[in-house]
Design a protein around this motif. Structure first.
Motif, short mmCIF file in Angstrom:
data_model
loop_
_atom_site.label_atom_id
_atom_site.label_comp_id
_atom_site.label_asym_id
_atom_site.label_seq_id
_atom_site.Cartn_x
_atom_site.Cartn_y
_atom_site.Cartn_z
N ILE A 197 6.59 43.49 32.17
CA ILE A 197 7.09 44.87 32.03
C ILE A 197 6.07 45.87 32.53
CG2 ILE A 197 8.01 46.59 30.44
CD1 ILE A 197 8.80 44.31 28.58
N GLU A 198 6.51 46.74 33.40
CA GLU A 198 5.65 47.76 33.99
C GLU A 198 5.06 48.70 32.93
OE1 GLU A 198 3.48 49.99 36.32
OE2 GLU A 198 4.76 48.54 37.37
N SER A 199 3.72 48.79 32.88
CA SER A 199 2.98 49.82 32.13
C SER A 199 3.35 49.92 30.65
CB SER A 199 3.18 51.20 32.79
OG SER A 199 2.80 51.18 34.13
N LEU A 200 3.60 48.80 30.00
CA LEU A 200 3.99 48.84 28.59
C LEU A 200 2.76 48.71 27.69
CD1 LEU A 200 6.49 49.01 26.69
CD2 LEU A 200 6.32 46.51 26.52
N SER A 201 2.13 49.83 27.37
CA SER A 201 0.99 49.84 26.45
C SER A 201 1.45 49.44 25.05
CB SER A 201 0.38 51.24 26.38
OG SER A 201 0.07 51.72 27.66
N SER A 202 0.57 48.77 24.31
CA SER A 202 0.90 48.41 22.93
C SER A 202 1.25 49.63 22.11
CB SER A 202 -0.27 47.67 22.28
OG SER A 202 -0.36 46.36 22.76
N ASN A 257 -2.96 40.39 19.62
CA ASN A 257 -4.34 40.71 19.98
C ASN A 257 -4.64 40.25 21.41
OD1 ASN A 257 -6.89 41.75 19.60
ND2 ASN A 257 -7.63 40.07 18.30
N LEU A 258 -3.74 40.61 22.30
CA LEU A 258 -3.82 40.17 23.70
C LEU A 258 -4.20 41.34 24.60
CD1 LEU A 258 -1.49 37.72 25.52
CD2 LEU A 258 -1.91 39.93 26.57
N PHE A 259 -5.09 41.07 25.55
CA PHE A 259 -5.58 42.12 26.45
C PHE A 259 -5.22 41.83 27.90
CE2 PHE A 259 -8.06 42.68 22.68
CZ PHE A 259 -8.32 44.05 22.62
N ALA A 260 -4.78 42.88 28.59
CA ALA A 260 -4.52 42.79 30.03
C ALA A 260 -5.85 42.63 30.77
CB ALA A 260 -3.81 44.04 30.52
N THR A 261 -5.82 41.93 31.87
CA THR A 261 -7.07 41.73 32.63
C THR A 261 -7.45 42.96 33.45
OG1 THR A 261 -5.85 40.77 34.51
CG2 THR A 261 -6.70 39.24 32.84
N GLY A 262 -6.46 43.80 33.77
CA GLY A 262 -6.77 44.94 34.63
C GLY A 262 -5.90 46.14 34.35
N ILE A 316 -2.06 45.03 25.24
CA ILE A 316 -0.66 44.99 25.65
C ILE A 316 0.15 44.06 24.75
CG2 ILE A 316 -1.04 45.57 28.08
CD1 ILE A 316 -0.89 42.55 28.69
N PRO A 317 1.44 44.33 24.60
CA PRO A 317 2.31 43.44 23.81
C PRO A 317 2.66 42.18 24.60
CG PRO A 317 3.58 45.29 24.67
CD PRO A 317 2.15 45.52 25.07
N ALA A 318 2.84 41.09 23.88
CA ALA A 318 3.25 39.83 24.51
C ALA A 318 3.94 38.97 23.46
CB ALA A 318 2.04 39.10 25.08
N MET A 319 4.96 38.25 23.88
CA MET A 319 5.72 37.41 22.94
C MET A 319 6.44 36.29 23.69
SD MET A 319 8.65 40.29 22.16
CE MET A 319 7.48 41.65 22.36
N ILE A 320 6.69 35.20 22.97
CA ILE A 320 7.49 34.09 23.50
C ILE A 320 8.70 33.95 22.58
CG2 ILE A 320 7.58 31.63 23.99
CD1 ILE A 320 4.58 31.71 24.57
N TYR A 321 9.87 34.07 23.19
CA TYR A 321 11.13 34.10 22.42
C TYR A 321 12.02 32.94 22.84
CZ TYR A 321 15.78 35.80 20.96
OH TYR A 321 17.04 35.93 20.42
#
Length: 696
Positions: free
Chosen positions: A333-338, A366-371, A562-567
């Motif tokens: 997802i484009e530019s989705l800040s937590s 607790n996941l971080f974008a690399t860039g 950033i948010p991240a999930m496995i559904y």
């Protein structure tokens, strides 16, 4: 002596540039995005060093002005010089018209621009040569046009720097270089994002006023054209100024050494920053960063990643259970800040669907974008490698046949596709994904009846959702599992979208862009639930990067969270995982859930395994960050390293797992073991790419 008066065009244009730069710095100093306080000394440094830098930069840039002024002459129209010059113009024009020039090799509008420029010069020179009575009028008009052009560039550049700061919180950098390459998309974005007609009128009015004043104060040059001897003196003086400026500019740039990043950015000259970014879009790690012996570097990484080879990340991922060849849909997802999501503190209710989906998923809080750019997110999710300095691998020439997510799926018999609502030409995505085994579904594959809404970035996410469902239905018919990577586009300036949500698209707000993407994803999942392949599909949802990356320090933590999930209902249990992790770990974790056995070169790891040791990578094009043990280590050119202690800023309204704000306190006593560990990761990643050890 009139020699001083011959410098009036240069002096007056320099004053315009200095004034525009001063006003720009003043505006940026008080801009809402400039989240910092400045001491009197810092402000003095910003404006004094900035002033000197502006004068030196304009001196270099004014070489084109001097070339124009030096060639203003009456004697060049005398016989035989006038006829020889006119004949040369005719020859050059005919040569371009022949269609066999370097301009035609580059193609596009360059040949036409060449014809217009040389044709105009030929016409004007010929008129002045053969009809002398018009010579003064044409020369005066040409002088006005030249001053107007310089004034326009000065004013337009100041406006461009403002808008760039408004978007990114910095002066020009590598992103600006990219924007120069993708001119059509960027101009379209500006046209759709800002009130361009009032802006154009304002710029035109200011330029006209500036031109009138400068021409009035500088016309001595036209009325008293310098002699050949005077021109030699003028050229000599300018040459000295040019050389002095050339040598002083890099020295001044080194004075941008404050611990406050905003101070450095405000002090800097935007044009010089652009030049630096253009010349250094790829940084050699081994030249610009601290290194350690190669064997030691790989040994340190091996402490984190067991069973690695001696000088490579190659290893075998084993499983003692049966592989699950479920379909996989990765949605980036484009530019989705937590900070946009409710669970991380947002009270705007702009991600209601994603908020609900996170509670039904294996959520990584607790996941971080690399860039801080899309290509970095795509690199992380596709190659599972730490970010290396300079451009993302996606943008590099050597970007094909890499060991990738696609290569794993392809080895398991999956169909592999990249889905993007825009033109995959942008950001070199087509070249990268097609070169790494992906079939591409982008805007160019849409029929007219499949597009209900589009802007400069591409079709809306709703249209892409419909296309994705069609694509997956066709794939399901083959009987082979599929892996589709979908990159959204709607959460991006100009934030225009179909009128489907309670935030009017006329507002062109980021909140609206976020909420429309959330709406489009809700509809996608509603459609997906009705398909036969849904129950056998795992969905991975993650942001590519945050909406903004600017802050008081080089790498503000909250700007990379950033948010991240496995559904996957019935397959993946809904729970929250708060282990510190990187974007590069998400797909290896998925492979672990699917019990995949494979040869791996990934730096990313399965964070659900007991052997995983929490750490994360965050970076810009130059600053390489490593997070571990509540310490942020940053490696920067030239061979610099600094560390910050991370002190969490508590928000009582948010669960402990979802706190995203930290105070970064500069450490005087450094953790050398973490500095070495960070070096090892980034050094070996650069080594793997440079020596082509990360190939498929």
């Amino acid at each position: 002596m009139n020699l001083k008066k011959y410098f009036l065009p240069y002096i007056n244009l320099t004053l315009l540039y200095v004034l525009a730069s001063f006003i720009l710095r003043l505006v940026l100093l008080f801009h809402p995005i400039t989240q910092s306080k400045f001491s009197f000394v810092s402000i003095l440094k910003i404006f004094s060093f900035g002033l000197l830098s502006d004068i030196l930069i304009f001196t270099i840039a004014s070489i084109f002005l001097w070339l124009y002024l030096i060639f203003l002459s009456e004697t060049k129209y005398n016989k035989p010089w006038g006829y020889l010059i006119f004949g040369t113009y005719i020859t050059i024009l005919l040569y371009i018209l022949s269609g066999k020039t370097i301009l035609h090799e580059y193609g596009g509008v360059l040949p036409m621009l060449g014809i217009i420029f040389v044709g105009t010069k030929t016409l004007l020179f010929g008129t002045q040569l053969f009809i002398p009575k018009f010579r003064k009028q044409i020369r005066f008009a040409s002088f006005i046009f030249t001053i107007f052009l310089f004034s326009l560039i000065v004013i337009q550049n100041a406006l461009s720097e403002f808008f760039f700061w408004n978007e990114f919180g910095v002066k020009y950098n590598f992103i600006a270089v990219d924007y120069l390459v993708y001119t059509n998309t960027v101009i379209g974005n500006i046209m759709e994002s800002y009130p361009v007609i009032p802006l154009f009128i304002g710029v035109g009015l200011l330029t006209t006023i500036a031109t009138y004043i400068i021409v009035k104060k500088s016309k001595f040059y036209l009325e008293n054209l310098p002699s050949f001897i005077d021109k030699l003196k003028i050229a000599g003086i300018y040459f000295i100024l040019f050389i002095v400026s050339l040598n002083l500019i890099p020295i001044l740039a080194k004075q941008e050494n404050s611990t406050n990043i905003f101070t450095n950015e405000l002090q800097a000259n935007g044009i010089y920053k652009f030049y630096g970014a253009f010349m250094n879009s790829e940084l050699d790690f081994f030249t610009f960063y601290n290194t350690i012996p190669e064997s030691e570097a790989y040994k340190l990484v091996r402490n984190q990643i067991p069973e690695m080879a001696e000088n490579s990340t190659l290893r075998t991922i084993k499983t003692d259970t049966t592989e699950k060849k479920m379909n996989v849909v990765l949605i980036t997802i484009e530019s989705l800040s937590s900070e946009y999501m409710k669970m991380y503190g947002s009270e705007k209710n702009i991600t209601p669907f994603l908020d609900s989906l996170a509670l039904q998923s294996l959520n990584f809080s607790n996941l971080f974008a690399t860039g801080n750019r899309t290509v970095r997110g795509l690199e992380a999710m596709t190659l599972s490698i730490p970010p290396t300095p300079g451009e993302s691998v996606v943008k590099r020439k050597d970007n094909k046949n890499k060991f990738s997510t696609a290569s794993i799926f392809a080895s398991k018999g999956y169909q592999v596709k990249y889905l993007y609502g825009g033109d995959a030409y942008f950001d070199n995505m087509r070249d990268f994904f097609s070169g790494n085994g992906y079939d591409i579904i982008d805007k160019t594959t849409f029929s007219e009846d499949e597009i209900t809404f589009a802007n400069i970035w591409g079709v809306c996410d709703g249209d892409m959702a419909n296309k994705a469902i069609k694509t997956m239905n066709e794939e399901a018919k083959t009987g082979k599992p599929f892996f589709n990577h979908w990159m959204t586009v709607s959460n991006h300036r100009p934030f225009t979208y179909p009128d489907k949500i309670d935030i009017s698209p006329n507002r062109k707000s980021r909140d609206g862009g976020v909420k429309y993407t959330d709406y489009a994803l809700r509809n996608f999942f509603k459609m997906a639930e009705k398909q036969t392949w849904f129950k056998n599909t795992v969905f991975v949802i993650v942001a590519d990067h945050c909406a903004s990356s600017s802050g008081k320090t080089e790498l503000p933590m909250d700007k990379y969270r950033i948010p991240a999930m496995i559904y996957a209902p019935g397959f993946v249990k809904s729970t929250n995982n708060n282990k510190l992790m990187s974007q590069i770990d998400l797909m290896p974790t998925l492979f672990g859930l699917l019990n995949f056995e494979y040869q791996s070169k990934f730096y990313g790891q399965d964070v659900l395994k007991e052997t995983y040791k929490p750490r994360a990578f965050i970076a810009t094009y130059e600053d390489l960050g490593y997070i571990k043990d509540n310490i942020l280590t940053i490696h920067s050119p030239v061979k610099k390293a600094k560390q910050f202690e991370l002190k969490r800023i508590e928000n009582e309204k948010i669960d402990a797992d979802n706190q995203i704000y930290y105070e970064e306190v500069l450490m005087k006593n450094k953790r050398e073991d973490l500095i070495k560990e960070a070096t090892a990761y980034y050094q070996t990643a650069a080594d793997m790419l440079q020596k082509k050890k990360y190939e498929k």
